[in-house]
Design a protein around this motif. Structure first.
Motif, PDB file in Angstrom:
ATOM      1  N   ASN A   1       6.074   0.139   1.931  1.00 21.23           N
ATOM      2  CA  ASN A   1       7.022  -0.238   0.889  1.00 21.23           C
ATOM      3  C   ASN A   1       7.648  -1.607   1.105  1.00 21.23           C
ATOM      4  OD1 ASN A   1       6.886   1.718  -1.061  1.00 21.23           O
ATOM      5  ND2 ASN A   1       8.353   3.051  -0.049  1.00 21.23           N
ATOM      6  N   PHE A   2       7.944  -1.966   2.334  1.00 20.67           N
ATOM      7  CA  PHE A   2       8.678  -3.205   2.567  1.00 20.67           C
ATOM      8  C   PHE A   2       7.821  -4.341   3.102  1.00 20.67           C
ATOM      9  CE2 PHE A   2      11.880   0.198   2.725  1.00 20.67           C
ATOM     10  CZ  PHE A   2      12.624  -0.193   1.619  1.00 20.67           C
ATOM     11  N   ALA A   3       6.911  -4.077   4.008  1.00 18.08           N
ATOM     12  CA  ALA A   3       6.074  -5.153   4.545  1.00 18.08           C
ATOM     13  C   ALA A   3       4.902  -5.471   3.616  1.00 18.08           C
ATOM     14  CB  ALA A   3       5.562  -4.785   5.939  1.00 18.08           C
ATOM     15  N   LEU A   4       4.253  -4.435   3.068  1.00 20.79           N
ATOM     16  CA  LEU A   4       3.089  -4.635   2.209  1.00 20.79           C
ATOM     17  C   LEU A   4       3.434  -4.620   0.726  1.00 20.79           C
ATOM     18  CD1 LEU A   4       0.544  -2.370   4.127  1.00 20.79           C
ATOM     19  CD2 LEU A   4       0.786  -4.856   4.241  1.00 20.79           C
ATOM     20  N   ASP A   5       4.657  -4.221   0.393  1.00 16.59           N
ATOM     21  CA  ASP A   5       5.128  -4.127  -0.989  1.00 16.59           C
ATOM     22  C   ASP A   5       4.226  -3.242  -1.848  1.00 16.59           C
ATOM     23  OD1 ASP A   5       7.119  -4.667  -2.825  1.00 16.59           O
ATOM     24  OD2 ASP A   5       6.050  -6.380  -3.683  1.00 16.59           O
ATOM     25  N   LEU A   6       3.762  -2.133  -1.253  1.00 17.61           N
ATOM     26  CA  LEU A   6       2.961  -1.137  -1.957  1.00 17.61           C
ATOM     27  C   LEU A   6       3.754   0.166  -1.987  1.00 17.61           C
ATOM     28  CD1 LEU A   6      -0.518  -1.816  -0.336  1.00 17.61           C
ATOM     29  CD2 LEU A   6       0.222  -2.489  -2.616  1.00 17.61           C
ATOM     30  N   ALA A   7       4.047   0.645  -3.175  1.00 13.71           N
ATOM     31  CA  ALA A   7       4.894   1.825  -3.327  1.00 13.71           C
ATOM     32  C   ALA A   7       4.132   3.103  -2.999  1.00 13.71           C
ATOM     33  CB  ALA A   7       5.435   1.902  -4.741  1.00 13.71           C
ATOM     34  N   LEU A   8       4.757   3.951  -2.215  1.00 17.45           N
ATOM     35  CA  LEU A   8       4.246   5.289  -1.938  1.00 17.45           C
ATOM     36  C   LEU A   8       5.204   6.286  -2.590  1.00 17.45           C
ATOM     37  CD1 LEU A   8       3.332   4.914   1.849  1.00 17.45           C
ATOM     38  CD2 LEU A   8       1.761   5.017  -0.083  1.00 17.45           C
TER      39      LEU A   8
ATOM     40  N   GLY B   1       1.852  -6.710 -14.410  1.00 20.40           N
ATOM     41  CA  GLY B   1       1.409  -8.084 -14.588  1.00 20.40           C
ATOM     42  C   GLY B   1      -0.067  -8.270 -14.312  1.00 20.40           C
ATOM     43  N   GLY B   2      -0.785  -7.205 -13.922  1.00 22.45           N
ATOM     44  CA  GLY B   2      -2.222  -7.321 -13.659  1.00 22.45           C
ATOM     45  C   GLY B   2      -2.547  -8.300 -12.545  1.00 22.45           C
ATOM     46  N   ALA B   3      -1.718  -8.342 -11.515  1.00 21.68           N
ATOM     47  CA  ALA B   3      -1.925  -9.286 -10.413  1.00 21.68           C
ATOM     48  C   ALA B   3      -3.271  -9.059  -9.745  1.00 21.68           C
ATOM     49  CB  ALA B   3      -0.797  -9.131  -9.389  1.00 21.68           C
ATOM     50  N   GLU B   4      -3.934 -10.158  -9.435  1.00 22.92           N
ATOM     51  CA  GLU B   4      -5.219 -10.060  -8.747  1.00 22.92           C
ATOM     52  C   GLU B   4      -4.985 -10.069  -7.245  1.00 22.92           C
ATOM     53  OE1 GLU B   4      -8.176 -12.787 -10.065  1.00 22.92           O
ATOM     54  OE2 GLU B   4      -7.469 -12.705 -12.121  1.00 22.92           O
TER      55      GLU B   4
ATOM     56  N   ASP C   1      -5.512  -0.140  -4.862  1.00 23.90           N
ATOM     57  CA  ASP C   1      -6.855   0.397  -4.622  1.00 23.90           C
ATOM     58  C   ASP C   1      -7.599  -0.301  -3.493  1.00 23.90           C
ATOM     59  OD1 ASP C   1      -7.142  -2.008  -5.953  1.00 23.90           O
ATOM     60  OD2 ASP C   1      -8.813  -1.312  -7.205  1.00 23.90           O
ATOM     61  N   THR C   2      -7.086  -1.392  -2.976  1.00 26.31           N
ATOM     62  CA  THR C   2      -7.814  -2.185  -1.982  1.00 26.31           C
ATOM     63  C   THR C   2      -8.109  -1.403  -0.709  1.00 26.31           C
ATOM     64  OG1 THR C   2      -6.788  -4.177  -2.842  1.00 26.31           O
ATOM     65  CG2 THR C   2      -7.794  -4.335  -0.672  1.00 26.31           C
ATOM     66  N   PHE C   3      -7.087  -0.847  -0.086  1.00 27.66           N
ATOM     67  CA  PHE C   3      -7.273  -0.133   1.180  1.00 27.66           C
ATOM     68  C   PHE C   3      -8.143   1.111   1.017  1.00 27.66           C
ATOM     69  CE2 PHE C   3      -5.713   2.650   4.661  1.00 27.66           C
ATOM     70  CZ  PHE C   3      -6.189   1.895   5.721  1.00 27.66           C
ATOM     71  N   PRO C   4      -7.905   1.946  -0.009  1.00 31.33           N
ATOM     72  CA  PRO C   4      -8.795   3.105  -0.189  1.00 31.33           C
ATOM     73  C   PRO C   4     -10.247   2.712  -0.459  1.00 31.33           C
ATOM     74  CG  PRO C   4      -6.781   3.425  -1.438  1.00 31.33           C
ATOM     75  CD  PRO C   4      -6.743   2.026  -0.914  1.00 31.33           C
ATOM     76  N   LEU C   5     -10.478   1.627  -1.175  1.00 33.14           N
ATOM     77  CA  LEU C   5     -11.858   1.187  -1.414  1.00 33.14           C
ATOM     78  C   LEU C   5     -12.518   0.719  -0.124  1.00 33.14           C
ATOM     79  CD1 LEU C   5     -11.591  -0.622  -4.866  1.00 33.14           C
ATOM     80  CD2 LEU C   5     -12.771   1.534  -4.345  1.00 33.14           C
ATOM     81  N   LEU C   6     -11.765   0.052   0.730  1.00 33.84           N
ATOM     82  CA  LEU C   6     -12.302  -0.343   2.045  1.00 33.84           C
ATOM     83  C   LEU C   6     -12.658   0.889   2.871  1.00 33.84           C
ATOM     84  CD1 LEU C   6      -9.970  -3.309   3.040  1.00 33.84           C
ATOM     85  CD2 LEU C   6     -12.407  -3.432   2.548  1.00 33.84           C
ATOM     86  N   LEU C   7     -11.774   1.886   2.868  1.00 30.73           N
ATOM     87  CA  LEU C   7     -12.056   3.120   3.606  1.00 30.73           C
ATOM     88  C   LEU C   7     -13.285   3.829   3.051  1.00 30.73           C
ATOM     89  CD1 LEU C   7      -8.523   4.697   4.161  1.00 30.73           C
ATOM     90  CD2 LEU C   7      -9.990   3.604   5.844  1.00 30.73           C
ATOM     91  N   ALA C   8     -13.426   3.852   1.732  1.00 25.54           N
ATOM     92  CA  ALA C   8     -14.595   4.488   1.115  1.00 25.54           C
ATOM     93  C   ALA C   8     -15.871   3.767   1.524  1.00 25.54           C
ATOM     94  CB  ALA C   8     -14.450   4.509  -0.404  1.00 25.54           C
TER      95      ALA C   8
ATOM     96  N   GLY D   1     -13.679   6.726  -3.397  1.00 24.76           N
ATOM     97  CA  GLY D   1     -13.722   5.399  -4.013  1.00 24.76           C
ATOM     98  C   GLY D   1     -13.437   5.459  -5.502  1.00 24.76           C
ATOM     99  N   TRP D   2     -14.009   6.447  -6.187  1.00 21.22           N
ATOM    100  CA  TRP D   2     -13.752   6.613  -7.614  1.00 21.22           C
ATOM    101  C   TRP D   2     -12.272   6.913  -7.849  1.00 21.22           C
ATOM    102  CZ3 TRP D   2     -11.962  10.760 -10.506  1.00 21.22           C
ATOM    103  CH2 TRP D   2     -11.986  10.570 -11.876  1.00 21.22           C
ATOM    104  N   GLY D   3     -11.700   7.780  -7.025  1.00 29.25           N
ATOM    105  CA  GLY D   3     -10.274   8.100  -7.152  1.00 29.25           C
ATOM    106  C   GLY D   3      -9.402   6.868  -6.970  1.00 29.25           C
ATOM    107  N   ALA D   4      -9.794   5.986  -6.068  1.00 26.03           N
ATOM    108  CA  ALA D   4      -9.016   4.765  -5.827  1.00 26.03           C
ATOM    109  C   ALA D   4      -9.050   3.844  -7.040  1.00 26.03           C
ATOM    110  CB  ALA D   4      -9.551   4.034  -4.601  1.00 26.03           C
TER     111      ALA D   4
END
Length: 150
Positions: A132-139, A31-34, A39-46, A20-23
């Motif tokens: 990358n394409f459906a969630l627009d989260l870069a890996l 742009g600081g989008a809310e 970090d959302t998915f890793p925090l949920l997993l933690a 969780g800390w790492g996330a």
């Protein structure tokens, strides 16, 4: 052997806190989008890991014996593979790291090497495309950065 479950639960809580800390150390999106960020998915997993760990500590299985046979060795190998996976994620990139990790774990579970590493390759590519394409989260692409679309 409730002692084993409690020790394992404590170790998993430490892992959940570290994860969780790492996330929370991921850089802010442009742009600081809310809302949903990297970090959302890793925090949920933690959170799920921490709750599951607490359950192990509070309500351990009374018949649980530690598997020091072949199963214990396989568990240790799986943990080592996952640690190496996290270390290789940035330099090799998500696709190659996932190919190696999933392929090795499938092979250790009894699949032929060809099928195991083909499964790892397909899993790496499919999950990469979804993120990358459906969630627009870069890996990270790592060694495959020449494939990056501008």
């Amino acid at each position: 052997m409730t002692f084993n479950d409690r020790i394992f639960g404590i170790l998993l809580i430490v892992l959940a806190v570290a994860y969780g800390w790492g996330a929370t150390q991921f850089p802010e999106p442009f742009g600081g989008a809310e809302g949903v960020g990297p970090d959302t998915f890793p925090l949920l997993l933690a959170g799920v890991l921490a709750l599951s760990s607490l359950y192990l500590i509070v309500r351990p299985d009374p018949d649980n014996a530690w598997p020091w046979s072949r199963t214990g060795v396989e568990l240790i190998i799986a943990v080592v593979v996952l640690i190496v996976y996290t270390a290789l994620l940035q330099p090799l990139g998500f696709i190659l790291s996932t190919l190696l990790a999933v392929g090795t774990l499938c092979w250790r579970m009894g699949a032929s090497p060809l099928k195991a590493y083909a499964t790892g390759g397909v899993a790496g590519v499919v999950v990469f495309l979804i993120f990358n394409f459906a969630l627009d989260l870069a890996l990270p692409l790592g060694l495959l950065s020449f494939l990056e679309v501008n």
